[in-house]
Scaffold this active site. Structure first.
Site, PDB file in Angstrom:
ATOM      1  N   GLY A  13       0.808  -1.223   0.000  1.00 40.71           N
ATOM      2  CA  GLY A  13       0.000   0.000   0.000  1.00 40.71           C
ATOM      3  C   GLY A  13       0.838   1.269   0.000  1.00 40.71           C
ATOM      4  CG  ASN A  14       4.799   1.230   1.775  1.00 38.31           C
ATOM      5  OD1 ASN A  14       4.465   0.189   1.225  1.00 38.31           O
ATOM      6  ND2 ASN A  14       6.032   1.463   2.163  1.00 38.31           N
ATOM      7  CE  LYS A 131      -8.174  -7.326   3.070  1.00 41.97           C
ATOM      8  NZ  LYS A 131      -7.033  -7.136   3.915  1.00 41.97           N
ATOM      9  CE  LYS A 215       1.178  -6.329  -1.842  1.00 47.39           C
ATOM     10  NZ  LYS A 215       1.108  -6.398  -0.431  1.00 47.39           N
ATOM     11  CE  LYS A 277       3.265  -7.412   3.742  1.00 48.49           C
ATOM     12  NZ  LYS A 277       2.366  -7.123   2.635  1.00 48.49           N
TER      13      LYS A 277
HETATM   14  P1  ADP Z   1       1.346  -3.945   2.670  1.00 50.46           P
HETATM   15  O1  ADP Z   1       0.471  -2.802   2.316  1.00 50.46           O
HETATM   16  O2  ADP Z   1       2.743  -3.748   2.218  1.00 50.46           O
HETATM   17  O3  ADP Z   1       0.768  -5.274   2.259  1.00 50.46           O
HETATM   18  P2  ADP Z   1       0.702  -4.625   5.442  1.00 50.46           P
HETATM   19  O4  ADP Z   1       0.326  -3.562   6.414  1.00 50.46           O
HETATM   20  O5  ADP Z   1      -0.356  -5.527   4.944  1.00 50.46           O
HETATM   21  O6  ADP Z   1       1.486  -3.907   4.261  1.00 50.46           O
HETATM   22  O7  ADP Z   1       1.843  -5.551   6.090  1.00 50.46           O
HETATM   23  C1  ADP Z   1       3.035  -4.981   6.629  1.00 50.46           C
HETATM   24  C2  ADP Z   1       2.925  -4.852   8.147  1.00 50.46           C
HETATM   25  O8  ADP Z   1       2.985  -6.129   8.770  1.00 50.46           O
HETATM   26  C3  ADP Z   1       4.033  -4.111   8.823  1.00 50.46           C
HETATM   27  O9  ADP Z   1       3.839  -2.709   8.770  1.00 50.46           O
HETATM   28  C4  ADP Z   1       3.990  -4.648  10.264  1.00 50.46           C
HETATM   29  O10 ADP Z   1       3.329  -3.740  11.107  1.00 50.46           O
HETATM   30  C5  ADP Z   1       3.147  -5.900  10.169  1.00 50.46           C
HETATM   31  N1  ADP Z   1       3.684  -7.100  10.803  1.00 50.46           N
HETATM   32  C6  ADP Z   1       2.912  -8.025  11.418  1.00 50.46           C
HETATM   33  N2  ADP Z   1       3.644  -9.025  11.900  1.00 50.46           N
HETATM   34  C7  ADP Z   1       4.932  -8.755  11.589  1.00 50.46           C
HETATM   35  C8  ADP Z   1       6.165  -9.451  11.808  1.00 50.46           C
HETATM   36  N3  ADP Z   1       6.208 -10.612  12.435  1.00 50.46           N
HETATM   37  N4  ADP Z   1       7.310  -8.886  11.338  1.00 50.46           N
HETATM   38  C9  ADP Z   1       7.268  -7.707  10.682  1.00 50.46           C
HETATM   39  N5  ADP Z   1       6.124  -7.008  10.450  1.00 50.46           N
HETATM   40  C10 ADP Z   1       4.963  -7.523  10.884  1.00 50.46           C
HETATM   41 MG    MG Z   2      -1.191  -6.059   3.024  1.00 49.30          MG
END
Ligand code: ADP
Ligand code: MG
Length: 314
Positions: A13-14, A131, A215, A277
């Site tokens: 998203g960022n 979701k 995604k 992820k």
């Molecule tokens: P994106 O938009 O890139 O998909 P998300 O917000 O869905 O981003 O996922 C990234 C976030 O996952 C990070 O900002 C962090 O806060 C969170 N996160 C949750 N668990 C973990 C972990 N074990 N290690 C690192 N980040 C984590």
């Molecule tokens: Mg995400």
């Protein structure tokens, strides 16, 4: 020089909209351009790059626009909003990446493919929508929608009520062959945005469904379908961590498949953010991919060269 390596890059998203921004076209274009600079460097260093991206905030905004304007123009369903967002984000990336490549003297076409992702009607996700999508409503409005339309709405952490939709597992892209042909002919392809538009098979054809695909899991399907050597997820943290946001936090440089499975069981990766992820990377490597990487957007080049991020290996 050996065979050119193919990298699928999944943008979070960022990469398109930063927290706190309103979502104006200018803001989004600026963010996309910063990302495009990084991707242009990857291409310049000899990689074949296929791009995919999230679309949560963009689809959310479209849903608000459609609903707010619905007394004058009919509101369009979620699958159509998904297609709109793929086009919008793809357009911005085509413009920015095209420009950045040209600056570097690289003449490569950049093209977006509106992508449908097949999901199964029998996916268990359809039995439990999870979701949240679209605007927040009052409890009264939410209850009305549940009664009138049979939708599922949930209370979201004191911020109001929100509709929830199923998040089924991606199976295969309808446009797979076309995407592969483009990639092989040297086109920089943007595909499967937002995880793909979820469609189900009906009488041998496809039909959009009200659902969203993660995604990162969708990006993994794309990576398999284009035969990628590397699958790279760019997000807003430098590394995957154990005991994330606790005093015991440990950032990981690398995980093997066995370690991933162990950590998943121990519950280190949050559902809806890091969870999918890590799972997407696990699937990529388990299916024969060389390496998958999770890293922050601004360390993309270093991560691919093994100097940043978390690598998932066999
Ligand atoms: P994106 O938009 O890139 O998909 P998300 O917000 O869905 O981003 O996922 C990234 C976030 O996952 C990070 O900002 C962090 O806060 C969170 N996160 C949750 N668990 C973990 C972990 N074990 N290690 C690192 N980040 C984590
Ligand atoms: Mg995400």
């Amino acid at each position: 020089m050996g065979r050119q390596k193919t990298i699928v890059v999944a943008l979070g998203g960022n990469a398109i909209l930063q927290p706190g921004q309103k979502g104006t076209a200018e803001e989004q274009l600026r963010n996309v351009d910063a990302t495009a600079k990084q991707i242009a460097q990857l291409i310049a260093s000899g990689y074949r790059v296929v791009i995919t991206h999230g679309n949560g905030p963009q689809v959310g905004n479209l849903l608000i626009q459609h609903e707010a304007g619905s007394s004058q123009v009919p509101a369009l369903p979620l699958d159509v909003c998904g297609a709109q967002s793929q086009g919008q984000i793809g357009y911005m990336m085509q413009q920015c990446l095209g420009k950045r490549l040209k600056e570097m003297g690289i003449e490569k076409p950049v093209v977006t493919v509106v992508t449908q992702m097949i999901v199964s009607k029998d996916d268990p996700a359809f039995a439990k929508p999870s979701k949240p999508v679209g605007p927040f409503y009052t409890e009264e409005q939410a209850r009305l929608r549940m009664e009138q339309k049979g939708e599922t709405w949930v209370e979201d952490a004191g911020r109001g009520w929100r509709k929830v939709v199923p998040s089924p597992d991606p199976i295969s892209m309808v446009e797979k062959e076309a995407i592969l042909a483009l990639v092989e002919s040297g086109v920089v392809v943007i595909a499967n945005g937002g995880g793909g538009i979820p469609v189900v098979q009906k009488d041998g054809y496809y039909e959009g469904v009200e659902a969203v695909i993660d995604k990162d899991l969708g990006g993994q399907r794309l990576a398999m379908d284009v035969g990628a050597d590397m699958f790279v997820i760019l997000t807003d943290v430098d590394k995957v961590a154990l005991h994330y946001k606790t005093p015991e936090q440990v950032n990981l440089d690398q995980m093997t498949l066995a370690e991933v499975e162990k950590y998943q069981k121990e519950g280190h990766f949050k559902a809806g953010s890091m969870g999918p992820k890590v799972e997407a990377c696990r699937r990529f490597v388990a299916a024969g991919g060389e390496v998958a990487i999770i890293a922050s957007l601004d360390t993309a080049i270093d991560a691919i060269n093994g100097r940043a991020g978390t690598r998932i290996v066999r």
